[in-house]
Design a protein around this motif. Structure first.
Motif, PDB file in Angstrom:
ATOM      1  N   CYS A 215       0.844  -1.182   0.000  1.00 18.50           N
ATOM      2  CA  CYS A 215       0.000   0.000   0.000  1.00 18.50           C
ATOM      3  C   CYS A 215       0.885   1.239   0.000  1.00 18.50           C
ATOM      4  CB  CYS A 215      -0.939  -0.016   1.213  1.00 18.50           C
ATOM      5  SG  CYS A 215      -0.091  -0.021   2.792  1.00 18.50           S
ATOM      6  N   PRO A 216       0.311   2.432  -0.080  1.00 20.15           N
ATOM      7  CA  PRO A 216       1.134   3.645  -0.105  1.00 20.15           C
ATOM      8  C   PRO A 216       2.025   3.821   1.120  1.00 20.15           C
ATOM      9  CG  PRO A 216      -1.090   4.155  -0.820  1.00 20.15           C
ATOM     10  CD  PRO A 216      -1.110   2.740  -0.348  1.00 20.15           C
ATOM     11  N   ALA A 217       1.682   3.188   2.254  1.00 20.75           N
ATOM     12  CA  ALA A 217       2.461   3.372   3.472  1.00 20.75           C
ATOM     13  C   ALA A 217       3.681   2.471   3.560  1.00 20.75           C
ATOM     14  CB  ALA A 217       1.574   3.143   4.702  1.00 20.75           C
ATOM     15  N   ASN A 218       3.738   1.407   2.760  1.00 21.87           N
ATOM     16  CA  ASN A 218       4.834   0.450   2.924  1.00 21.87           C
ATOM     17  C   ASN A 218       5.506   0.041   1.625  1.00 21.87           C
ATOM     18  OD1 ASN A 218       2.908  -1.172   1.743  1.00 21.87           O
ATOM     19  ND2 ASN A 218       2.677  -2.560   3.473  1.00 21.87           N
ATOM     20  N   TRP A 219       5.089   0.581   0.484  1.00 22.17           N
ATOM     21  CA  TRP A 219       5.587   0.051  -0.780  1.00 22.17           C
ATOM     22  C   TRP A 219       7.087   0.295  -0.969  1.00 22.17           C
ATOM     23  CZ3 TRP A 219       7.830   2.802  -4.771  1.00 22.17           C
ATOM     24  CH2 TRP A 219       7.708   4.191  -4.736  1.00 22.17           C
ATOM     25  N   LYS A 220       7.589   1.411  -0.497  1.00 19.55           N
ATOM     26  CA  LYS A 220       9.013   1.702  -0.692  1.00 19.55           C
ATOM     27  C   LYS A 220       9.895   0.726   0.068  1.00 19.55           C
ATOM     28  CE  LYS A 220       8.927   6.626  -1.862  1.00 19.55           C
ATOM     29  NZ  LYS A 220       9.402   7.976  -1.475  1.00 19.55           N
ATOM     30  N   ARG A 221       9.561   0.452   1.315  1.00 18.02           N
ATOM     31  CA  ARG A 221      10.401  -0.433   2.117  1.00 18.02           C
ATOM     32  C   ARG A 221      10.242  -1.890   1.697  1.00 18.02           C
ATOM     33  NH1 ARG A 221      12.982   1.540   6.425  1.00 18.02           N
ATOM     34  NH2 ARG A 221      13.004  -0.520   7.395  1.00 18.02           N
ATOM     35  N   ILE A 222       9.077  -2.271   1.222  1.00 12.32           N
ATOM     36  CA  ILE A 222       8.909  -3.632   0.706  1.00 12.32           C
ATOM     37  C   ILE A 222       9.733  -3.818  -0.559  1.00 12.32           C
ATOM     38  CG2 ILE A 222       7.255  -5.191  -0.387  1.00 12.32           C
ATOM     39  CD1 ILE A 222       5.199  -4.388   1.628  1.00 12.32           C
ATOM     40  N   VAL A 223       9.678  -2.855  -1.458  1.00 17.62           N
ATOM     41  CA  VAL A 223      10.471  -2.933  -2.694  1.00 17.62           C
ATOM     42  C   VAL A 223      11.961  -2.895  -2.374  1.00 17.62           C
ATOM     43  CG1 VAL A 223      11.012  -1.739  -4.841  1.00 17.62           C
ATOM     44  CG2 VAL A 223       8.638  -1.964  -4.122  1.00 17.62           C
ATOM     45  N   LEU A 224      12.361  -2.068  -1.416  1.00 23.08           N
ATOM     46  CA  LEU A 224      13.764  -1.995  -1.027  1.00 23.08           C
ATOM     47  C   LEU A 224      14.243  -3.327  -0.455  1.00 23.08           C
ATOM     48  CD1 LEU A 224      16.379  -0.411  -0.518  1.00 23.08           C
ATOM     49  CD2 LEU A 224      15.384   0.358   1.654  1.00 23.08           C
ATOM     50  N   GLY A 225      13.442  -3.958   0.402  1.00 21.21           N
ATOM     51  CA  GLY A 225      13.836  -5.250   0.949  1.00 21.21           C
ATOM     52  C   GLY A 225      13.911  -6.339  -0.107  1.00 21.21           C
ATOM     53  N   ALA A 226      12.987  -6.326  -1.072  1.00 23.13           N
ATOM     54  CA  ALA A 226      13.019  -7.317  -2.144  1.00 23.13           C
ATOM     55  C   ALA A 226      14.242  -7.130  -3.039  1.00 23.13           C
ATOM     56  CB  ALA A 226      11.737  -7.234  -2.967  1.00 23.13           C
ATOM     57  N   ILE A 227      14.579  -5.874  -3.340  1.00 21.78           N
ATOM     58  CA  ILE A 227      15.770  -5.605  -4.166  1.00 21.78           C
ATOM     59  C   ILE A 227      17.034  -6.003  -3.415  1.00 21.78           C
ATOM     60  CG2 ILE A 227      17.145  -3.764  -5.212  1.00 21.78           C
ATOM     61  CD1 ILE A 227      14.568  -2.319  -5.888  1.00 21.78           C
ATOM     62  N   LEU A 228      17.089  -5.694  -2.129  1.00 24.26           N
ATOM     63  CA  LEU A 228      18.248  -6.051  -1.313  1.00 24.26           C
ATOM     64  C   LEU A 228      18.477  -7.551  -1.307  1.00 24.26           C
ATOM     65  CD1 LEU A 228      20.408  -5.474   0.889  1.00 24.26           C
ATOM     66  CD2 LEU A 228      18.563  -5.560   2.562  1.00 24.26           C
ATOM     67  N   LEU A 229      17.423  -8.313  -1.136  1.00 20.48           N
ATOM     68  CA  LEU A 229      17.557  -9.763  -1.083  1.00 20.48           C
ATOM     69  C   LEU A 229      17.844 -10.353  -2.458  1.00 20.48           C
ATOM     70  CD1 LEU A 229      17.403 -12.077   0.935  1.00 20.48           C
ATOM     71  CD2 LEU A 229      14.974 -12.292   0.418  1.00 20.48           C
ATOM     72  N   ALA A 230      17.186  -9.833  -3.484  1.00 22.59           N
ATOM     73  CA  ALA A 230      17.397 -10.367  -4.833  1.00 22.59           C
ATOM     74  C   ALA A 230      18.813 -10.117  -5.323  1.00 22.59           C
ATOM     75  CB  ALA A 230      16.386  -9.745  -5.800  1.00 22.59           C
ATOM     76  N   SER A 231      19.384  -8.960  -4.976  1.00 25.12           N
ATOM     77  CA  SER A 231      20.746  -8.660  -5.409  1.00 25.12           C
ATOM     78  C   SER A 231      21.755  -9.589  -4.756  1.00 25.12           C
ATOM     79  CB  SER A 231      21.086  -7.201  -5.080  1.00 25.12           C
ATOM     80  OG  SER A 231      21.054  -6.987  -3.673  1.00 25.12           O
ATOM     81  N   LYS A 232      21.490 -10.004  -3.532  1.00 26.05           N
ATOM     82  CA  LYS A 232      22.419 -10.912  -2.851  1.00 26.05           C
ATOM     83  C   LYS A 232      22.273 -12.340  -3.340  1.00 26.05           C
ATOM     84  CE  LYS A 232      23.068  -8.324   1.432  1.00 26.05           C
ATOM     85  NZ  LYS A 232      23.064  -8.371   2.902  1.00 26.05           N
ATOM     86  N   VAL A 233      21.083 -12.732  -3.718  1.00 30.10           N
ATOM     87  CA  VAL A 233      20.863 -14.110  -4.174  1.00 30.10           C
ATOM     88  C   VAL A 233      21.294 -14.276  -5.619  1.00 30.10           C
ATOM     89  CG1 VAL A 233      19.092 -15.862  -4.609  1.00 30.10           C
ATOM     90  CG2 VAL A 233      19.010 -14.505  -2.517  1.00 30.10           C
ATOM     91  N   TRP A 234      21.009 -13.286  -6.464  1.00 28.04           N
ATOM     92  CA  TRP A 234      21.227 -13.452  -7.900  1.00 28.04           C
ATOM     93  C   TRP A 234      22.649 -13.100  -8.321  1.00 28.04           C
ATOM     94  CZ3 TRP A 234      18.578 -15.811 -11.615  1.00 28.04           C
ATOM     95  CH2 TRP A 234      18.969 -15.591 -12.924  1.00 28.04           C
ATOM     96  N   ASP A 235      23.127 -11.938  -7.927  1.00 31.31           N
ATOM     97  CA  ASP A 235      24.426 -11.463  -8.392  1.00 31.31           C
ATOM     98  C   ASP A 235      25.557 -12.140  -7.633  1.00 31.31           C
ATOM     99  OD1 ASP A 235      23.199  -9.824 -10.209  1.00 31.31           O
ATOM    100  OD2 ASP A 235      23.272  -8.045  -8.934  1.00 31.31           O
ATOM    101  N   ASP A 236      26.628 -12.459  -8.364  1.00 29.95           N
ATOM    102  CA  ASP A 236      27.800 -13.062  -7.728  1.00 29.95           C
ATOM    103  C   ASP A 236      28.497 -12.058  -6.811  1.00 29.95           C
ATOM    104  OD1 ASP A 236      27.326 -15.427  -9.068  1.00 29.95           O
ATOM    105  OD2 ASP A 236      28.537 -14.850 -10.793  1.00 29.95           O
ATOM    106  N   GLN A 237      28.611 -10.832  -7.271  1.00 28.17           N
ATOM    107  CA  GLN A 237      29.199  -9.768  -6.459  1.00 28.17           C
ATOM    108  C   GLN A 237      28.054  -8.921  -5.897  1.00 28.17           C
ATOM    109  OE1 GLN A 237      31.953  -7.729  -9.005  1.00 28.17           O
ATOM    110  NE2 GLN A 237      33.447  -9.395  -8.982  1.00 28.17           N
ATOM    111  N   ALA A 238      27.558  -9.347  -4.756  1.00 28.65           N
ATOM    112  CA  ALA A 238      26.383  -8.712  -4.182  1.00 28.65           C
ATOM    113  C   ALA A 238      26.727  -7.342  -3.603  1.00 28.65           C
ATOM    114  CB  ALA A 238      25.788  -9.603  -3.092  1.00 28.65           C
ATOM    115  N   VAL A 239      25.699  -6.511  -3.572  1.00 28.16           N
ATOM    116  CA  VAL A 239      25.840  -5.174  -2.986  1.00 28.16           C
ATOM    117  C   VAL A 239      25.632  -5.295  -1.477  1.00 28.16           C
ATOM    118  CG1 VAL A 239      24.980  -2.806  -3.035  1.00 28.16           C
ATOM    119  CG2 VAL A 239      24.934  -4.191  -5.111  1.00 28.16           C
TER     120      VAL A 239
END
Length: 348
Positions: A215-239
């Motif tokens: 929803c408008p109150a949580n979409w930024k932090r949910i997207v940020l957490g999903a990007i954070l986790l996806a970058s560590k799982v997918w990329d070899d050189q994680a951020v």
């Protein structure tokens, strides 16, 4: 076996038999029930099978379950949503063409190819499609209102030092705002297009497992957490988490660590993304783009691309020929054994 000093005789003095005693006939012990043994462990046959659950409840795990964002995008029955789609269509036409939309067709001299594939998606248009999918998630969320977890509440955990407005949870974000937020993170962290698709998989898995809505109150932090986790799982050189603190200046490392920890717990540490699920999300994103006039661009086939395609096809052809030769050596068909062979007759 008739020897009395056989090793089969127990050496324990309590159970030692006499030399002339006969072996007693074997009597099977009566079966003990679960209550008699005091064991309350669940038998494997009594456990619920994951495949027995309805497929629509776990689209991020099951390849045959329809994605949530595609079903939400197809429920535009209200007039405002139709107006939004028509507005987006008019903006697309005005941005790309001054007149009517003309579709590109291949000819003998020019061949138009889609630069995006399931193994190498187009980064820009993939991020646009993911932002559009998140937009439909927020726009067509459940009205009854599910619980709002504190870790994702932007009022409790702001991403910037600027004051959060009092009506921050009332106004839905536009697609452009979501796209700018995702594009900023991807460009600064140098993430790939595949990571964007995995981000959407984790987002829908979170909504399904935790039974929450974006929803408008949580979409930024949910997207940020999903990007954070996806970058560590997918990329070899994680951020690293501290790198996101350089992108979002006002967020702390402790907040990022807590966001990642709770995100993983809500996912039940299920970060596996099968190839079939990944492909399903990719093609559903293409269907979403086609329905909203965000089609992937068609580029003319250049000489360099043609040579690369020819080299790849030749390499695949050679591998297929080698596999075919190995298959012939390993086994012989029964049809070859029944072939009539003609031999010259020798008449003496």
């Amino acid at each position: 076996m008739g020897n009395t000093t056989s090793c089969c005789v127990s050496s324990s003095p309590k159970h030692r038999r006499s030399n002339h005693s006969r072996l007693e006939p074997y009597l099977p012990e009566p079966e003990l029930s679960r209550e008699d043994t005091g064991c309350n462990l669940q038998h494997i046959s009594d456990r619920e099978n994951i495949d027995d659950f309805p497929m629509e409840y776990n689209p991020s795990d099951h390849p045959r379950a329809s994605t949530i964002f595609l079903s939400k995008s197809q429920t535009d029955v209200s007039v405002p949503n139709k107006r939004v789609r028509e507005k987006r269509k008019s903006l697309y036409i005005n941005h790309h063409h001054g007149g009517p939309v003309r579709r590109k067709y291949s000819s003998c001299s020019t061949i138009f190819l889609d630069d995006s594939t399931v193994s190498q998606p187009n980064l820009k248009y993939t991020i646009k499609c993911v932002a559009l999918a998140i937009y439909y998630h927020i726009k067509n969320r459940d009205i009854d209102g599910r619980m709002l977890l504190d870790i994702f509440d932007e009022k409790l955990h702001p991403l910037s030092k600027s004051e959060v407005p009092s009506d921050y949870d009332k106004h839905d974000p536009e697609q452009k705002q979501i796209y700018r937020f995702v594009r900023t993170l991807f460009s600064a962290a140098q993430l790939t297009a595949e990571c964007a698709i995995v981000t959407l998989v984790y987002l829908e898995r979170l909504l399904t497992y935790a039974e929450i809505d974006i929803c408008p109150a949580n979409w930024k932090r949910i997207v940020l957490g999903a990007i954070l986790l996806a970058s560590k799982v997918w990329d070899d050189q994680a951020v690293w988490n501290v790198d996101y603190c350089q992108i979002l200046k006002d967020i702390t490392v402790e907040d990022m660590n807590e966001l990642e920890r709770q995100f993983l717990e809500l996912l039940q540490f299920n970060i596996n993304v099968p190839s079939s699920v990944y492909a399903k999300y990719y093609f559903d994103l293409r269907s979403l783009a086609e329905a909203n006039n965000l089609s992937f661009p068609l580029e003319p086939l250049s000489r360099d691309k043609a040579q690369k395609l020819e080299a790849i096809s030749r390499l695949c052809d050679d591998k297929y020929k080698d596999l075919k030769k190995l298959a012939k050596k390993r086994s012989v068909s029964a049809d070859n054994l029944a072939v009539v062979r003609w031999c010259p007759a020798i008449i003496s």
